[in-house]
Design a protein around this motif. Structure first.
Motif, PDB file in Angstrom:
ATOM      1  N   VAL A  21       1.054  -1.277   0.098  1.00 14.65           N
ATOM      2  CA  VAL A  21       0.059   0.031   0.112  1.00 14.65           C
ATOM      3  C   VAL A  21       0.940   1.216   0.034  1.00 14.65           C
ATOM      4  CG1 VAL A  21      -1.575   1.275   1.316  1.00 14.65           C
ATOM      5  CG2 VAL A  21      -1.856  -1.231   0.981  1.00 14.65           C
ATOM      6  N   LEU A  22       1.858   1.205   0.930  1.00 11.40           N
ATOM      7  CA  LEU A  22       2.843   2.517   0.896  1.00 11.40           C
ATOM      8  C   LEU A  22       3.365   2.722  -0.420  1.00 11.40           C
ATOM      9  CD1 LEU A  22       4.332   1.903   4.626  1.00 11.40           C
ATOM     10  CD2 LEU A  22       2.088   3.442   3.633  1.00 11.40           C
TER      11      LEU A  22
ATOM     12  N   VAL B 147       2.539   1.757  -3.596  1.00 14.81           N
ATOM     13  CA  VAL B 147       1.427   2.544  -4.202  1.00 14.81           C
ATOM     14  C   VAL B 147       1.300   3.921  -4.218  1.00 14.81           C
ATOM     15  CG1 VAL B 147      -1.049   2.457  -4.813  1.00 14.81           C
ATOM     16  CG2 VAL B 147       0.434   0.334  -4.731  1.00 14.81           C
ATOM     17  N   VAL B 148       1.294   4.469  -2.819  1.00 19.54           N
ATOM     18  CA  VAL B 148       1.107   5.746  -2.371  1.00 19.54           C
ATOM     19  C   VAL B 148       2.216   6.460  -2.951  1.00 19.54           C
ATOM     20  CG1 VAL B 148       1.269   7.618  -0.465  1.00 19.54           C
ATOM     21  CG2 VAL B 148      -0.230   5.341  -0.367  1.00 19.54           C
ATOM     22  N   TRP B 149       3.650   5.916  -2.840  1.00 15.87           N
ATOM     23  CA  TRP B 149       4.826   6.618  -3.226  1.00 15.87           C
ATOM     24  C   TRP B 149       4.830   6.640  -4.695  1.00 15.87           C
ATOM     25  CZ3 TRP B 149       8.582   4.052  -6.179  1.00 15.87           C
ATOM     26  CH2 TRP B 149       9.674   4.785  -6.654  1.00 15.87           C
ATOM     27  N   TRP B 150       4.132   5.808  -5.349  1.00 19.17           N
ATOM     28  CA  TRP B 150       4.130   5.758  -6.801  1.00 19.17           C
ATOM     29  C   TRP B 150       3.261   6.937  -7.251  1.00 19.17           C
ATOM     30  CZ3 TRP B 150       7.010   2.589 -10.280  1.00 19.17           C
ATOM     31  CH2 TRP B 150       6.608   2.883 -11.557  1.00 19.17           C
ATOM     32  N   GLY B 151       2.025   7.004  -6.523  1.00 19.99           N
ATOM     33  CA  GLY B 151       1.088   8.087  -6.954  1.00 19.99           C
ATOM     34  C   GLY B 151       1.829   9.412  -6.721  1.00 19.99           C
ATOM     35  N   ASP B 152       2.726   9.511  -5.703  1.00 26.21           N
ATOM     36  CA  ASP B 152       3.113  10.898  -5.465  1.00 26.21           C
ATOM     37  C   ASP B 152       4.055  11.041  -6.377  1.00 26.21           C
ATOM     38  OD1 ASP B 152       1.559  11.292  -3.167  1.00 26.21           O
ATOM     39  OD2 ASP B 152       2.981  10.617  -1.717  1.00 26.21           O
TER      40      ASP B 152
ATOM     41  N   TYR C 180      10.050   9.892   3.311  1.00 29.65           N
ATOM     42  CA  TYR C 180       8.872  10.731   4.104  1.00 29.65           C
ATOM     43  C   TYR C 180       9.235  10.320   5.432  1.00 29.65           C
ATOM     44  CZ  TYR C 180       6.097   9.544  -0.231  1.00 29.65           C
ATOM     45  OH  TYR C 180       5.612   9.542  -1.301  1.00 29.65           O
TER      46      TYR C 180
ATOM     47  N   MET D 220       2.580   8.879   5.956  1.00 27.41           N
ATOM     48  CA  MET D 220       2.510   8.862   4.456  1.00 27.41           C
ATOM     49  C   MET D 220       0.926   8.704   4.171  1.00 27.41           C
ATOM     50  SD  MET D 220       5.147   5.895   2.977  1.00 27.41           S
ATOM     51  CE  MET D 220       4.455   6.160   1.455  1.00 27.41           C
ATOM     52  N   ILE D 221      -0.009   8.238   5.215  1.00 29.65           N
ATOM     53  CA  ILE D 221      -1.502   8.235   4.935  1.00 29.65           C
ATOM     54  C   ILE D 221      -2.161   8.581   5.982  1.00 29.65           C
ATOM     55  CG2 ILE D 221      -3.231   6.534   4.246  1.00 29.65           C
ATOM     56  CD1 ILE D 221      -1.267   4.436   3.292  1.00 29.65           C
TER      57      ILE D 221
ATOM     58  N   GLY E  40      -4.463   4.923   7.176  1.00 26.41           N
ATOM     59  CA  GLY E  40      -3.260   5.033   7.796  1.00 26.41           C
ATOM     60  C   GLY E  40      -3.188   4.276   9.257  1.00 26.41           C
TER      61      GLY E  40
END
Length: 504
Positions: free
Chosen positions: A197-198, A200-205, A291, A312-313, A318
């Motif tokens: 999940v993290l 994916v968040v990094w990729w989306g950022d 982060y 991160m979330i 989160g």
């Protein structure tokens, strides 16, 4: 429900499930052999999962990501070494040790050398190494609950101690096998799912790079720092590669396999399970470089795995991820502490009471349960008194002591007929005093600079060769004291069970 409440519920749930599985295992724990080695009936798949469960400790779940965040890529030697140690164990020790028919490392030592003195020395070392390894488990539990739910740091050790004592006392090795197998897969889920999940968040950022203040050091070259850095690196490698075979809670699990072939298969599966788990802590460290600037600035690198989801979330997602990794970390403390308590209890039961108890006598089980109280109480008290014992560093010292004592004894005892009782005692004393003294000084907070500090922080590079050389040299000088049964015993260690069956 608040973040603190979610994490508290997660810890309670994993503790209750652990107790429930342990209680269920009590139904099939009846004899002394069940308590010590699960009657030697554990199959490779289940045993490998249980080994993974107890081996992946606080240092693996929390410590690796923290030391990688602070120390950079050079610290990757920790997960690599902890995994590669099983390859050495597979090649040199696993099958012969199982064929010895021993219950514990002291059992093996006495059977190989026919010496009560060597057995007593090994018993002391088992307890010392296991307590040294238990200390960071209890400390990690305190850190985890303090970071996740704001509890005082003494709460975590007490909770872990109580759950472990209840499980170990109820069903011994048979019960703990099921508990630890469950905990491996739970820990893998608890670290893998949030990591994905993290990521994916990094990729989306937009896949950002490390923060400017944290970019230095991530690509630290191995052995940076000249001769001292080179020594430190190689000493760490030696301790991690050779220390695994001397860890009492690891070795005792190979006695539970039906035969030597099963022990080898177990080791191969363990290599795969550990490799799968260790893919993920470096990912947390890498994301922490992006982060986790605030986490590092606050000196909380040891709880990076717990703090990163919140960093991160935002909001409930989160918090849910934080609760999951909190439960996984707590499972790590429970499983490793359980394995160590089993190892200590087995040694205390047999050696402090001074006898092996017959399988059908309930007195053996009672003695085992009393020994479990001692096994847990002493490191628990130490964890409540001592402060700021580094989790990964403490475990590294336990590996160094194991590599400097039991590794020479096992390798020479299995592969060299010429080992004698005086040689074994001298080697154990040399390696134990060297690495053990360095560990005690580190725990006491003694700090030295330059080469003196490096030699104390990472003693394996000099203590392991010292132990091997001392053991071999003294054995040569006392060659007339080679046990009469040594050749026959080595044939037994190296003869496959199928061949023995054919010969009969």
């Amino acid at each position: 429900m608040s973040a603190t409440q979610l994490s508290a519920v997660a810890v309670v749930l994993v503790s209750l499930v652990t107790l429930a599985i342990g209680t269920w295992g009590l139904r099939v724990s009846r004899t002394t052999s069940d308590f010590f080695v699960a009657s030697r009936t554990v199959r490779p798949g289940l045993n490998a999962s249980a080994i993974g469960g107890e081996y992946l400790s606080a240092a693996s779940f929390l410590g690796i990501a923290g030391v990688l965040l602070v120390g950079g890529a050079e610290m990757l030697w920790y997960p690599v070494g902890w995994t590669a140690g099983y390859l050495v164990l597979l090649v040199l020790v696993a099958a012969p040790l199982r064929r010895s028919g021993a219950y514990t490392l002291p059992d093996f030592a006495e059977a190989r050398l026919a010496s009560r003195a060597v057995r007593s020395a090994c018993s002391l070392l088992v307890v010392a190494i296991a307590w040294l390894y238990l200390l960071p488990q209890f400390e990690g539990a305190g850190i985890t609950l303090a970071a996740a739910i704001g509890a005082p740091e003494w709460v975590g050790p007490l909770v872990v101690g109580a759950v472990v004592l209840a499980n170990v006392s109820s069903g011994g090795m048979r019960s703990i096998t099921f508990v630890q197998a469950f905990q491996y897969w739970f820990k893998l889920t608890a670290i893998l799912f949030p990591a994905v999940v993290l990521l994916v968040v990094w990729w989306g950022d937009g896949r950002p790079g490390p923060a400017s203040a944290m970019s230095d050091g991530w690509s630290t070259p191995v052995a940076d720092g000249g001769g001292i850095g080179l020594y430190t690196t190689y000493s760490l490698i030696l301790a991690l590669f050779l220390g695994t075979m001397g860890l009492p809670h690891v070795v005792v699990r190979f006695y539970t396999n039906p035969d030597g072939r099963g022990a080898r298969r177990t080791t191969v599966v363990v290599l795969g399970l550990l490799g799968l788990f260790y893919l993920w802590p470096p990912l947390y460290a890498g994301l922490g470089r992006v982060y986790g600037e605030r986490i590092l600035a606050e000196g909380r690198s040891n709880v990076l795995v717990l703090a990163l989801p919140r960093a991160m979330i935002e909001g409930l997602p989160g918090e849910l991820l934080t609760a999951l990794v909190t439960a996984g970390a707590f499972a790590a403390f429970l499983s490793t502490s359980s394995g160590l308590a089993i190892a200590i209890s087995g040694v205390i039961t047999q050696d402090v009471t001074g006898r092996m108890v017959g399988e059908r006598r309930r007195g053996g089980v009672t003695a085992f349960r009393l020994a479990a109280v001692v096994a847990v109480a002493v490191p628990l008290a130490a964890a409540l008194v001592l402060e700021n014992v580094g989790v990964a560093e403490s475990v590294g010292l336990a590996f160094a002591v194991a590599a400097s004592t039991f590794c020479p004894l096992l390798v020479l005892g299995i592969w060299w007929r010429g080992l004698t009782t005086p040689g074994a005692l001298a080697g154990l004393a040399a390696g134990g005093a060297g690495a053990g003294g360095a560990a005690l000084l580190a725990i006491a907070g003694v700090d030295a600079d330059g080469w003196a500090g490096a030699l104390l922080d990472q003693p394996a590079a000099w203590s392991v060769p010292l132990a091997f050389l001392t053991m071999a040299a003294v054995s040569r000088l006392t060659a007339d004291r080679v046990p009469a049964h040594a050749r026959r015993f080595l044939v037994r260690l190296h003869t496959p069970e199928s061949l023995e069956l054919d010969l009969t």
